[in-house]
Design a protein around this motif. Structure first.
Motif, short mmCIF file in Angstrom:
data_model
loop_
_atom_site.label_atom_id
_atom_site.label_comp_id
_atom_site.label_asym_id
_atom_site.label_seq_id
_atom_site.Cartn_x
_atom_site.Cartn_y
_atom_site.Cartn_z
N PHE B 145 51.48 52.00 66.21
CA PHE B 145 51.28 52.75 65.31
C PHE B 145 51.00 54.31 65.61
CE2 PHE B 145 50.08 48.82 63.31
CZ PHE B 145 50.44 49.08 62.10
N GLY B 146 50.57 54.76 66.68
CA GLY B 146 50.59 56.06 67.01
C GLY B 146 52.05 56.78 67.09
N SER B 147 53.01 55.97 67.60
CA SER B 147 54.21 56.62 67.67
C SER B 147 54.93 56.42 66.26
CB SER B 147 55.08 55.67 68.59
OG SER B 147 55.42 54.57 67.65
N LEU B 149 53.15 57.16 63.59
CA LEU B 149 52.36 58.07 62.74
C LEU B 149 52.68 59.45 63.06
CD1 LEU B 149 49.11 56.18 61.95
CD2 LEU B 149 50.44 57.48 60.29
N SER B 150 52.12 59.87 64.40
CA SER B 150 52.05 61.07 64.84
C SER B 150 53.43 61.62 65.57
CB SER B 150 51.01 61.43 65.92
OG SER B 150 51.28 60.63 66.92
#
Lengths: 199, 199
Positions: B145-147, B149-150
DNA sequence: ACCTGAACACCGTTCAAGT
DNA sequence: ACCTGAACACCGTTCAAGT
């Protein structure tokens, strides 16, 4: 009758009341009209002190993120990464309801880029290539934002009874709100440790 | 005059047009009124086929995530983790504009929990404790999810010229949209590899 | 200088009414 | 059975007007 010497509104007061509403009612719970009412004022009055709602949220986000600590790189790059990630996560978990906004739009806030620049420079100084430094910084942010967003506490601890039958392997005990917070922290620490060790 | 035998609307058609709008105009670009117009119908008509906008988004999210592959665990738990993370990221990057919705609310979608349950069970079978399995699964989701999203591509590649002077260490070349996509993928692969290796 | 009233162009959702 | 018109209770934002 002379007008009262101090105005009702100021950017600071607007920001702090807005953040309080976000903390209490969630990101969707903040509207300019509700914010104005909390400040004893009409919605239109806000626009004398704040450009747009989006700009207001950006300013709030910047102030929340000002607690991020990038000083650890003077010691050691691994220590710097760990300290940065921990303080980042701590800042976000103080105001979890604003995280969706941070994760949403472009992260073009000045302070964010300043910090990223510093982090990037420290990694290059430690011997990583510019490209590697960029990727490492990105990976760190993945873990920070991932843990701030898809947390177990806010994720799916609402009704453990529903899960028991349908998902045999999921441990019901892990879904209790109290345990979930601790589990979130430990999961973050595990991911951070594994990532930094694996570099 | 007999009514036309086939109705104008169906849940499937609504979902697919809604997803097309999200892909084109972003998550904020989808409104029930615009969706209705695209379907040649009034907004109120949608509510005969869809319970709420939120439910519609949940259904779309589930269909996007149906491409996630959790079959790799029959080979080896490390392979399973890597394959799961890659297919998850691939699914999300096919429809990046819906990611903020996924990251937003509780992830209580049935298919998500089914997958998580399977993943959890596979890790326990491989010898990890239930608690460790939960944390490893969480860490993997952080990276995914981090990848999603940001990401750098959507993050701050809008106007490289602004950055050059102010952030000396940030490599301007990394901010070009074309390079950014590739860098996103490599950052994800690096984070994933480091995480799995570090376990 | 600072705030208000009223308006504009939107939202999601409901519900009686039409065919 | 399926769709519509009109309404309700909201949005963010602007702008002339008041003090």
């Amino acid at each position: 009758m002379p007008r009262p010497s101090t105005p009702l509104l100021s950017p600071d007061r607007i920001r702090s009341v807005a953040l309080a509403i976000i903390d209490r009612d969630g990101l969707d719970g903040l509207s300019m009209r509700k914010l104005a009412a909390s400040l004893g004022v009409q919605a239109a009055s806000l626009y004398g002190h704040v450009r747009t709602k989006d700009q207001l949220l950006n300013d709030i986000a910047s102030s929340v993120l000002s607690a991020v600590d990038v000083s650890g790189f003077s010691v050691d790059w691994r220590e710097g990464l760990i300290r940065c990630a921990r303080s980042y996560r701590a800042a976000l978990s103080t105001h979890p309801n604003i995280v969706p906004f941070l994760a949403y739009g472009p992260a073009g806030r000045d302070e964010s880029l300043q910090r990223l620049d510093l982090l990037h420079g420290a990694l290059v100084d430690a011997g990583w290539s510019r490209r590697e430094a960029t990727m490492i910084a990105a990976g760190l942010m993945y873990i920070v934002f991932g843990s701030a967003l898809s947390s177990f506490s806010s994720g799916f601890s609402s009704d453990p009874a529903d899960y028991t039958d349908r998902y045999p392997h999921l441990d019901r005990a892990h879904l209790l709100p109290g345990v979930a917070r601790e589990l979130d922290r430990d999961s973050f620490e595990l991911a951070l440790a594994a990532f930094v060790r694996g570099l």
